[in-house]
Scaffold this active site. Structure first.
Site, PDB file in Angstrom:
ATOM      1  N   GLU A  45      66.650  54.130  19.220  1.00 42.43           N
ATOM      2  CA  GLU A  45      66.569  52.721  18.808  1.00 42.43           C
ATOM      3  C   GLU A  45      65.149  52.256  19.070  1.00 42.43           C
ATOM      4  OE1 GLU A  45      68.649  48.371  19.574  1.00 42.43           O
ATOM      5  OE2 GLU A  45      68.233  49.670  21.272  1.00 42.43           O
TER       6      GLU A  45
ATOM      7  N   ASP B 196      69.348  53.941  23.562  1.00 42.48           N
ATOM      8  CA  ASP B 196      69.124  52.500  23.566  1.00 42.48           C
ATOM      9  C   ASP B 196      67.679  52.181  23.942  1.00 42.48           C
ATOM     10  OD1 ASP B 196      70.315  49.775  23.475  1.00 42.48           O
ATOM     11  OD2 ASP B 196      69.829  49.749  25.616  1.00 42.48           O
TER      12      ASP B 196
ATOM     13  N   HIS C 296      75.396  46.462  15.596  1.00 45.61           N
ATOM     14  CA  HIS C 296      76.067  45.509  16.486  1.00 45.61           C
ATOM     15  C   HIS C 296      75.159  44.382  16.966  1.00 45.61           C
ATOM     16  CE1 HIS C 296      73.982  48.396  18.965  1.00 45.61           C
ATOM     17  NE2 HIS C 296      74.114  47.621  20.009  1.00 45.61           N
ATOM     18  N   ASP C 297      73.875  44.417  16.604  1.00 46.47           N
ATOM     19  CA  ASP C 297      72.926  43.401  17.057  1.00 46.47           C
ATOM     20  C   ASP C 297      72.435  42.485  15.942  1.00 46.47           C
ATOM     21  OD1 ASP C 297      72.910  44.167  19.748  1.00 46.47           O
ATOM     22  OD2 ASP C 297      71.350  45.672  19.422  1.00 46.47           O
TER      23      ASP C 297
ATOM     24  N   ASP D 259      76.284  56.761  22.848  1.00 47.74           N
ATOM     25  CA  ASP D 259      75.190  55.876  23.209  1.00 47.74           C
ATOM     26  C   ASP D 259      74.684  56.245  24.603  1.00 47.74           C
ATOM     27  OD1 ASP D 259      73.532  53.475  22.962  1.00 47.74           O
ATOM     28  OD2 ASP D 259      75.079  52.784  21.587  1.00 47.74           O
TER      29      ASP D 259
END
Length: 529
Positions: free
Chosen positions: A264, A201, A325-326, A99
């Site tokens: 993302e 991200d 994860h969100d 990430d």
């Protein structure tokens, strides 16, 4: 398939490191724990592991507030642990994605400490500083994605700084050439250590309007939505200049050979696909999140699949995601039986799939007591459903109280659930884990599922059907997205996979098939059909 890059042939598996495996007994997952479980991932049949942030951080947002981009947080281990993870992954034939969090740093990062020390500091322009409005308030109306104003007053220097997320996460100024150079060096640091790519991200947020104009109101805002939805993000996301940054990142990765840049990006498809770049020089894969929030019915999924496939530029490679994860877990969103159908969808659509840890055993959202809530999104905006803890609970390796995750007290409660763990499911021929392994093995063995075109995407009686083909090989996929039986038209062939045990090998001679509720099938079409 040899013409395709590894990331086009492969399947990516996301690990949230705090929750995957705790090796040292402190209740928090770590790099040594991930390394110890790499054999599991290789046996499962995935090709790459994407690891959410493991950088040094005050952990206000659990690693997305980075205090040092070129080191490992002690809670996760050391650079040596990371190097051992990469080496062991490569020994097993697994790639490693890291990430990358370039939009903002921690307010404890040395860069920000310098930047806020005085207005004439050399790093002042590394962040977004503005004078107050004439009334002394924030410079404009921009809102934080964590609630409230996106501007924080700094009494020492008499200016505000911008933070798209928490005030402890000041946004970097990507219009500054020194910031770009420093971040390019960060990419090279990890590429030199052997990483095979990055998930970037909030890639679409990196550049903000140069004139700092007010965002207009959102006429479709609904009560109960996150606060920043009150505005259209006209001047705080998807600015034209962001594409120069994406191309620069991609160029750096291309210097290292077959690496992958995954972005993302939460945008509508017409804007999303622009991140591939006009000449295929942008992100290799701008993440396609449509399945996460889609109404779960055949007509809507057929529309999404068709529209996305038609919108892709000729040079673009598609990708699909069911969870991360969100967002709430897929088994919670649509139920355990339909989660199998969703797995078939994900792994038979055209493009690279990304799995979220635990989905392969059917993990559901955990129940988090109020005194155990960790997520700052929920703590700072209670009651709006922004809490992400439920989808971040520890991986369930066995049926013990701590699920084989840790010998200590897990940082989040173990979700639990009968047989929702690796050990029990690995022994059961009808389990979700066994089904995922069969799906992944089928995908690996069938060129049509990897490089083949997708055609005849249709919906009827809440059954989604489509074909994948390459050369003379044709596979017909039928997915019943409801709990009631449905009769469908099918080509002649042989069932090579079914969501229900015992149907494989069945010869389909007729032109119709009664598909049970929650059933999916993959049929190898006969040449004469």
């Amino acid at each position: 398939m040899s013409k395709l890059a590894w990331w086009q042939r492969g399947v990516i598996y996301q690990v949230y490191p705090r929750s995957f495996q705790d090796k040292n007994g402190d209740g928090i997952g770590d790099l040594a724990g991930i390394t110890a479980r790499l054999e599991y991932l290789a046996t499962l049949g995935v090709d790459a592991v994407w690891i959410s942030p493991v950088y040094p951080s005050p952990m206000v947002d659990f690693g997305y507030d980075v205090a040092d981009y070129c080191a490992i947080a002690p809670v996760f281990g050391t650079l040596g642990d990371f190097d051992r993870l990469v080496a062991h992954a490569h020994e097993l034939g697994l790639k490693v994605l890291l990430d990358f969090v370039p939009n903002h740093s921690s307010d404890k990062h040395p860069w920000f400490t310098e930047s806020r020390s005085s207005r004439d500091n050399a790093k002042r322009d590394w962040y977004l500083w503005r004078d107050p409005a004439p009334d002394g308030g924030p410079p404009n109306n921009w809102l934080s994605r964590m609630g409230g104003s996106a501007w924080e007053w700094d009494a020492l220097t008499g200016q505000y700084y911008y933070h798209a997320f928490l005030r402890e996460q000041p946004d970097l100024n990507w219009r500054n050439a020194d910031v770009r150079k420093e971040m390019d060096d960060v990419l090279r640091f990890w590429l030199d250590r052997g990483v095979d790519g990055f998930r970037v991200d909030v890639l679409w947020l990196l550049i903000k309007d140069a004139l700092f104009r007010d965002n207009p109101p959102n006429p479709e805002f609904k009560a109960g939505e996150p606060d920043h939805h009150r505005q259209l993000q006209t001047y705080t996301e998807d600015q034209p200049e962001v594409h120069d940054i994406v191309r620069s990142m991609r160029a750096t990765l291309d210097e290292y050979g077959e690496r992958v840049l995954v972005g993302e990006i939460y945008l509508p498809v017409p804007q999303l696909v622009s991140y591939y770049g006009p000449n295929g020089d942008g992100a290799n894969m701008p993440f396609n999140f449509q399945l996460i929030g889609a109404p779960w019915n055949a007509a809507e999924i057929a529309r999404i699949v068709s529209d996305y496939d038609h919108a892709l530029p000729l040079h673009a490679w598609p990708n699909w995601v069911l969870g991360n994860h969100d967002n709430p877990r897929v088994a919670t969103r649509i139920g355990a039986r339909q989660a199998r159908v969703a797995a078939m969808l994900l792994l038979t659509l055209r493009g690279t799939p990304t799995l979220y840890y635990g989905d392969e055993i059917g993990m559901t959202n955990g129940v988090i007591p109020p005194d155990r809530v960790q997520d700052p999104a929920e703590l700072r905006q209670p009651g709006i459903g922004q809490g992400r803890d439920p989808e971040r609970t520890p991986m369930q390796w066995d049926g013990s109280p701590k699920a084989g995750f840790s010998s200590g007290v897990p940082w989040l409660p173990v979700s639990g659930g009968d047989s929702v763990n690796v050990i029990d499911q690995d022994r059961a021929t009808s389990s979700m884990l066994t089904f995922y392994k069969r799906l992944l093995a089928l995908r690996r063995s069938e060129p049509a599922l990897v490089e083949g075109a997708i055609e005849r995407v249709m919906a009827g009686a809440n059954v989604l059907t489509y074909e994948r083909h390459v050369g003379s090989e044709r596979l017909f996929v039928a997915l019943n997205m409801a709990g009631t039986d449905a009769s469908i038209e099918i080509p002649q062939g042989t069932v090579v996979l079914s969501a229900m045990e015992g149907h494989e090998g069945k010869q389909i001679a007729g032109t119709t098939l009664l598909l049970a509720g929650d059933e999916g099938v993959v049929i190898r079409v006969s040449p004469e059909s």
